[in-house]
Design a protein around this motif. Structure first.
Motif, PDB file in Angstrom:
ATOM      1  N   ILE A 161      46.226  42.599  37.829  1.00 13.92           N
ATOM      2  CA  ILE A 161      47.083  41.832  36.915  1.00 13.92           C
ATOM      3  C   ILE A 161      46.562  41.984  35.490  1.00 13.92           C
ATOM      4  CG2 ILE A 161      47.800  39.512  36.231  1.00 13.92           C
ATOM      5  CD1 ILE A 161      47.855  38.765  39.165  1.00 13.92           C
ATOM      6  N   TYR A 162      45.235  41.890  35.343  1.00 11.66           N
ATOM      7  CA  TYR A 162      44.696  42.051  33.989  1.00 11.66           C
ATOM      8  C   TYR A 162      45.071  43.420  33.435  1.00 11.66           C
ATOM      9  CZ  TYR A 162      41.780  42.588  29.987  1.00 11.66           C
ATOM     10  OH  TYR A 162      41.377  42.822  28.705  1.00 11.66           O
ATOM     11  N   LEU A 163      44.796  44.472  34.219  1.00 14.92           N
ATOM     12  CA  LEU A 163      45.000  45.830  33.718  1.00 14.92           C
ATOM     13  C   LEU A 163      46.472  46.114  33.433  1.00 14.92           C
ATOM     14  CD1 LEU A 163      42.537  47.800  35.982  1.00 14.92           C
ATOM     15  CD2 LEU A 163      42.305  47.291  33.559  1.00 14.92           C
ATOM     16  N   TYR A 189      47.926  42.281  30.999  1.00 11.25           N
ATOM     17  CA  TYR A 189      47.246  41.809  29.786  1.00 11.25           C
ATOM     18  C   TYR A 189      46.698  42.946  28.932  1.00 11.25           C
ATOM     19  CZ  TYR A 189      47.262  36.980  31.492  1.00 11.25           C
ATOM     20  OH  TYR A 189      47.634  35.741  31.914  1.00 11.25           O
ATOM     21  N   GLU A 246      45.440  29.058  29.684  1.00  8.93           N
ATOM     22  CA  GLU A 246      45.899  30.449  29.654  1.00  8.93           C
ATOM     23  C   GLU A 246      44.749  31.386  29.327  1.00  8.93           C
ATOM     24  OE1 GLU A 246      49.188  32.056  29.413  1.00  8.93           O
ATOM     25  OE2 GLU A 246      50.117  30.342  30.383  1.00  8.93           O
ATOM     26  N   GLY A 295      43.634  40.205  40.995  1.00  8.13           N
ATOM     27  CA  GLY A 295      43.340  39.683  39.659  1.00  8.13           C
ATOM     28  C   GLY A 295      43.065  40.800  38.669  1.00  8.13           C
ATOM     29  N   ALA A 296      42.221  41.744  39.086  1.00 12.37           N
ATOM     30  CA  ALA A 296      41.890  42.852  38.193  1.00 12.37           C
ATOM     31  C   ALA A 296      43.139  43.662  37.862  1.00 12.37           C
ATOM     32  CB  ALA A 296      40.833  43.749  38.850  1.00 12.37           C
ATOM     33  N   PHE A 335      37.257  39.949  36.588  1.00 11.16           N
ATOM     34  CA  PHE A 335      37.532  40.695  37.824  1.00 11.16           C
ATOM     35  C   PHE A 335      37.642  42.184  37.531  1.00 11.16           C
ATOM     36  CE2 PHE A 335      39.714  36.957  40.220  1.00 11.16           C
ATOM     37  CZ  PHE A 335      38.459  36.442  40.502  1.00 11.16           C
ATOM     38  N   LEU A 364      40.544  36.910  34.919  1.00 12.22           N
ATOM     39  CA  LEU A 364      41.130  38.183  35.338  1.00 12.22           C
ATOM     40  C   LEU A 364      40.380  39.346  34.713  1.00 12.22           C
ATOM     41  CD1 LEU A 364      44.939  37.341  35.186  1.00 12.22           C
ATOM     42  CD2 LEU A 364      43.442  37.369  37.167  1.00 12.22           C
ATOM     43  N   PRO A 424      41.710  38.574  46.317  1.00  7.50           N
ATOM     44  CA  PRO A 424      41.862  37.873  45.020  1.00  7.50           C
ATOM     45  C   PRO A 424      41.296  38.680  43.851  1.00  7.50           C
ATOM     46  CG  PRO A 424      40.304  36.716  46.449  1.00  7.50           C
ATOM     47  CD  PRO A 424      40.929  37.794  47.278  1.00  7.50           C
ATOM     48  N   VAL A 425      40.111  39.274  44.053  1.00 10.86           N
ATOM     49  CA  VAL A 425      39.495  40.014  42.948  1.00 10.86           C
ATOM     50  C   VAL A 425      40.331  41.236  42.583  1.00 10.86           C
ATOM     51  CG1 VAL A 425      37.453  41.288  42.231  1.00 10.86           C
ATOM     52  CG2 VAL A 425      37.191  39.200  43.547  1.00 10.86           C
ATOM     53  N   LYS A 453      40.189  51.759  33.498  1.00 13.02           N
ATOM     54  CA  LYS A 453      41.131  52.455  34.379  1.00 13.02           C
ATOM     55  C   LYS A 453      40.523  53.733  34.943  1.00 13.02           C
ATOM     56  CE  LYS A 453      45.315  50.417  32.658  1.00 13.02           C
ATOM     57  NZ  LYS A 453      46.507  50.453  31.827  1.00 13.02           N
ATOM     58  N   LYS A 465      52.654  33.584  29.014  1.00  8.64           N
ATOM     59  CA  LYS A 465      52.324  34.814  29.720  1.00  8.64           C
ATOM     60  C   LYS A 465      52.015  34.525  31.194  1.00  8.64           C
ATOM     61  CE  LYS A 465      50.752  39.203  29.063  1.00  8.64           C
ATOM     62  NZ  LYS A 465      50.898  40.208  28.060  1.00  8.64           N
ATOM     63  N   TRP A 466      51.122  33.547  31.414  1.00  8.98           N
ATOM     64  CA  TRP A 466      50.718  33.255  32.786  1.00  8.98           C
ATOM     65  C   TRP A 466      51.883  32.714  33.606  1.00  8.98           C
ATOM     66  CZ3 TRP A 466      47.779  34.774  36.365  1.00  8.98           C
ATOM     67  CH2 TRP A 466      47.570  33.996  37.504  1.00  8.98           C
ATOM     68  N   GLN A 467      52.718  31.853  32.985  1.00 12.59           N
ATOM     69  CA  GLN A 467      53.894  31.352  33.708  1.00 12.59           C
ATOM     70  C   GLN A 467      54.807  32.503  34.122  1.00 12.59           C
ATOM     71  OE1 GLN A 467      55.159  28.648  30.695  1.00 12.59           O
ATOM     72  NE2 GLN A 467      54.280  26.854  31.700  1.00 12.59           N
TER      73      GLN A 467
END
Lengths: 419, 305
Positions: free
Chosen positions: A205-207, A210, B17, A202-203, B27, B24, A198-199, A221, A310-312
């Motif tokens: 997805i953020y990088l 987002y 959101e 998640g990380a 993380f 995230l 999960p971590v 990075k 965004k999340w959807q």
């Protein structure tokens, strides 16, 4: 014929051409030989391990079976009656009481009794072992060795047997098994997965989804690349200081009053699993980022176009498309964790335990640690069981990887159908 | 709280959101925390180690003896063994890895590549402990039968170094192949047009063009070899000795850390702190190599992107 050309004499040019051709052929050979050498290394590696798994072992018995029952040279030939008789008369009283307490002799199966007699009465001991190749080519050496050691006999055996997989740890290489280590490895992998998946995802997805190109995100990075190249032993030191020492009340289970073994003091499955979790985290992040990069932008745009947030977009469009790749990358990262030895040795995984782990606050040993311990011993038979444990580990890794490759092929097929 | 008027076309605040994004982000931030954690812990424990009256920082860096029993803490024997194994590993891994990469990217047919790439992947996926076993049970006996039992000790740095070379070989081959593959095709075509052979094109044009990518690869492989643990723990031997003979036993930095921590060390002892100080040295060396490698490879990407 001997006319001058613009670049010199004809034979000079011919000589130059020949030299260039010879050069090309020679280097081509070098490249091919190097590649062959790399393949050879893999073959040698596999062969040298398989070689140690099978072969002759010369054993000697403390009490020969023929001394127990006349004219029978192996416990396997004993009848039921003889087995019971030998068990009742030859077992020491303490052992007999314990054995009877567990299950009366009369009710035990033949195989069970045979094992008992083998272990407590006959007590075979390994004098020397030969690898598979030597067993085939050096028969004379084996017979000469038997002749020098009266009372010894040779048996051609496979060190990797079903009972090797299910037996627990033992100081006797003939009886030792990997069950405890195998269970330890599986527990550790489970914790590693629960933390790092999960971590890591998640990380990533953020990088990937987002993060704007800001200074902080560039540092993030770069840092993840750096972490992926930090030697694994450093993670061991981190785990030792953080999980084993600083977080001892948590990792030993004392905080939850549920610790199974209060001698573990922090050197538990949860510490080991988290340490490996930190180790594979950057790998999972990088693999997941690759998976997300492969998702075409048109998919995101169309989701935004119909008004998704965004999340959807990420949850309903991007992740379902890339989940196979993410899982493949995760399995590869976990197989790295499965083979790791150094960090777990550093956080102080127990080297000799014969009790199966019963929960995340148990002491543990893992397959690679077991292999390390057995390989480090100078006696021959330990080398053989180390090789057998290596084969078990490799089969486990192969299973995991074939699952990964299978899913990868499945995506490739799906993609072909879609396009 | 600000009162936001509800408007059918306005941007509605979407609390969940924002929450998801922050989680995230946390993380992702964890990776920085891990790096800082490594740095802080290594520095803190090393500080305790260096503030021990028996140990001096200068003596640590220049001492020729590592004998914790009598209070001698000089890193040179350990560092020396680490360098010997790494140099041996590189002298096997770099040429062969590079040649394999050249063969794969310039010479091999698609079919051959299809067979060889999985072989490299398998080699790269084998746990290092298995390589350690290989060093102990195959490489050492091989060296002893070639050079004689008298010259080659049972534990020796040559065997460990060679096997580390085999370990980094698939990594070098794969990354070098990527670097060579990234050289634009036009360069090759231009060389062919001038009448160069395939070999001349490869050696005089393609390799120089890929040089920065290749050197980044080699640095990363060196960093990997320096940090390699299980092979040296099994095959290189115990006991720090300052020797330049690769056929003798010598303990590397990683080998020492593993040996000490697999015994029963009490916390706050000099032994316990010493493995962190050695870890710090290891971290600084590998971190520097990784950073330089990354810088070089970034330069390379800018050249051709």
């Amino acid at each position: 014929m001997s006319g001058m050309h613009a670049f010199g004499k004809a034979q000079d040019i011919a000589a130059l051409m020949n030299r260039r051709r010879a050069n090309a052929v020679a280097w081509n050979l070098v490249f091919i030989l190097s590649t062959a050498l790399a393949v050879l290394f893999l073959l040698l590696l596999v062969c040298s391990i398989v070689d140690s798994v099978f072969g002759y072992a010369v054993l000697t018995d403390e009490i020969e079976p023929s001394a127990l029952v006349p004219a029978k040279s192996s416990v396997g030939d004993f009848s039921r009656q003889e087995l019971e008789e030998v068990a009742l008369t030859r077992l020491s009283s303490g052992v007999l009481r314990r054995v009877e307490h567990e299950k009366p002799i009369a009710q035990r199966s033949d195989k069970d009794l045979r094992d008992l007699v083998e272990h407590y009465v006959v007590k075979p001991k390994v004098l020397r072992t030969w690898g598979f190749w030597d067993s085939l080519t050096k028969r004379a050496e084996v017979s000469a060795f038997i002749a020098r050691n009266p009372g010894s006999y040779a048996s051609f055996r496979s060190w990797l047997t079903p009972s090797f997989i299910v037996s627990d740890q033992s100081a006797d290489p003939l009886r030792a098994g990997i069950r405890t280590a195998l269970l330890g490895s599986l527990w550790i992998i489970m914790i590693t997965f629960l933390f790092a998946f999960p971590v890591g995802v998640g990380a990533a997805i953020y990088l990937q989804e987002y993060a704007l190109d800001t200074r902080l995100n560039r540092i993030l990075k770069l840092n993840i690349f750096n972490l992926s190249a930090v030697p694994s032993i450093i993670y061991g030191l981190l785990g030792l200081a953080v999980f084993v020492r600083a977080m001892e009340p948590f990792t030993s289970g004392a905080l939850f009053r549920s610790f199974t073994d209060n001698t573990a003091n922090g050197r538990t499955i949860v510490s080991g699993g988290l340490t490996l979790g930190l180790l594979v985290l950057p790998i999972i992040i990088i693999n997941t980022q690759e998976a997300l990069k492969a998702v075409p932008d048109s998919l995101r745009m169309s989701a935004y176009g119909v008004g998704a947030t965004k999340w959807q977009t990420i949850w309903y469009q991007v992740l379902p498309v890339s989940v196979d790749r993410i899982l493949t990358g995760t399995i590869l990262a976990l197989s790295r964790a499965l083979g790791e030895t150094a960090p777990l040795v550093v956080i102080g995984a127990s080297t000799f335990i014969s009790v199966d782990p019963s929960g995340i606050f148990s002491k543990f040993t893992t397959l690679p640690i077991q292999i390390y311990q057995w390989s480090a011993r100078p006696q021959g038979a330990y080398r053989n069981i180390a090789a057998a444990a290596i084969v078990s580990l490799m089969i486990l890794l192969l299973l995991m990887n074939s699952v990964a490759i299978h899913t990868r092929d499945k995506i490739a097929k799906k993609k072909r159908l879609e396009s | 709280m600000r009162n936001i008027p509800l408007h059918p076309f306005g941007k509605r605040p979407r609390i969940h959101e924002r929450i998801i994004e922050s989680i995230l982000f946390l993380f992702a931030l964890l990776s920085i925390v891990i790096t800082l954690g490594i740095a802080i812990i290594l520095i803190r424990e090393s500080y305790l180690f260096f503030s021990d009256p028996e140990v001096g920082f200068w003596g640590f860096l220049t001492g020729k003896e590592w004998q914790p029993m009598i209070g001698r803490f000089g890193i040179l024997p350990l560092l020396n063994a680490t360098l010997i194994t790494s140099v041996i590993a590189m002298s096997l891994g770099i040429p062969i890895g590079l040649f394999v990469a050249i063969y794969l990217s310039e010479y091999a047919s698609d079919k051959t590549r299809g067979i060889l790439k999985p072989v490299l992947e398998v080699l790269a996926g084998i746990p290092t402990i298995v390589y350690g076993y290989f060093a102990l049970t195959f490489m050492t006996p091989l060296l002893r039968s070639i050079f004689g039992d008298g010259t080659v000790e049972i534990y020796n740095t040559a065997s460990a170094g060679l096997v580390i070379g085999i370990l980094v070989l698939p990594m070098i081959a794969t990354m070098a192949e990527d670097a060579i593959g990234a050289v634009p095709k036009e360069l090759r075509l231009a060389a062919y047009a001038l009448g160069a052979t395939k070999l001349e094109t490869t050696i005089r044009v393609v390799i120089p063009a890929a040089l920065s990518g290749l050197s980044a690869t080699f640095l990363l492989a060196l960093s990997r070899a320096i940090g390699e643990t299980m092979i040296v723990a099994l095959a290189a031997g115990a006991g720090p000795k300052l020797s330049f003979n690769p056929f003798r036993a010598a303990e590397t930095i990683t080998g020492y850390i593993v040996r000490i921590s697999s015994g029963d060390v009490s916390y706050n002892s000099v032994d316990y702190n010493s493995i962190f100080a050695l870890g710090l040295v290891l971290f600084v060396i590998t971190f520097t190599l990784n950073m330089v490698s990354r810088k070089i490879s970034n330069l390379f990407h800018q050249e051709y992107d």
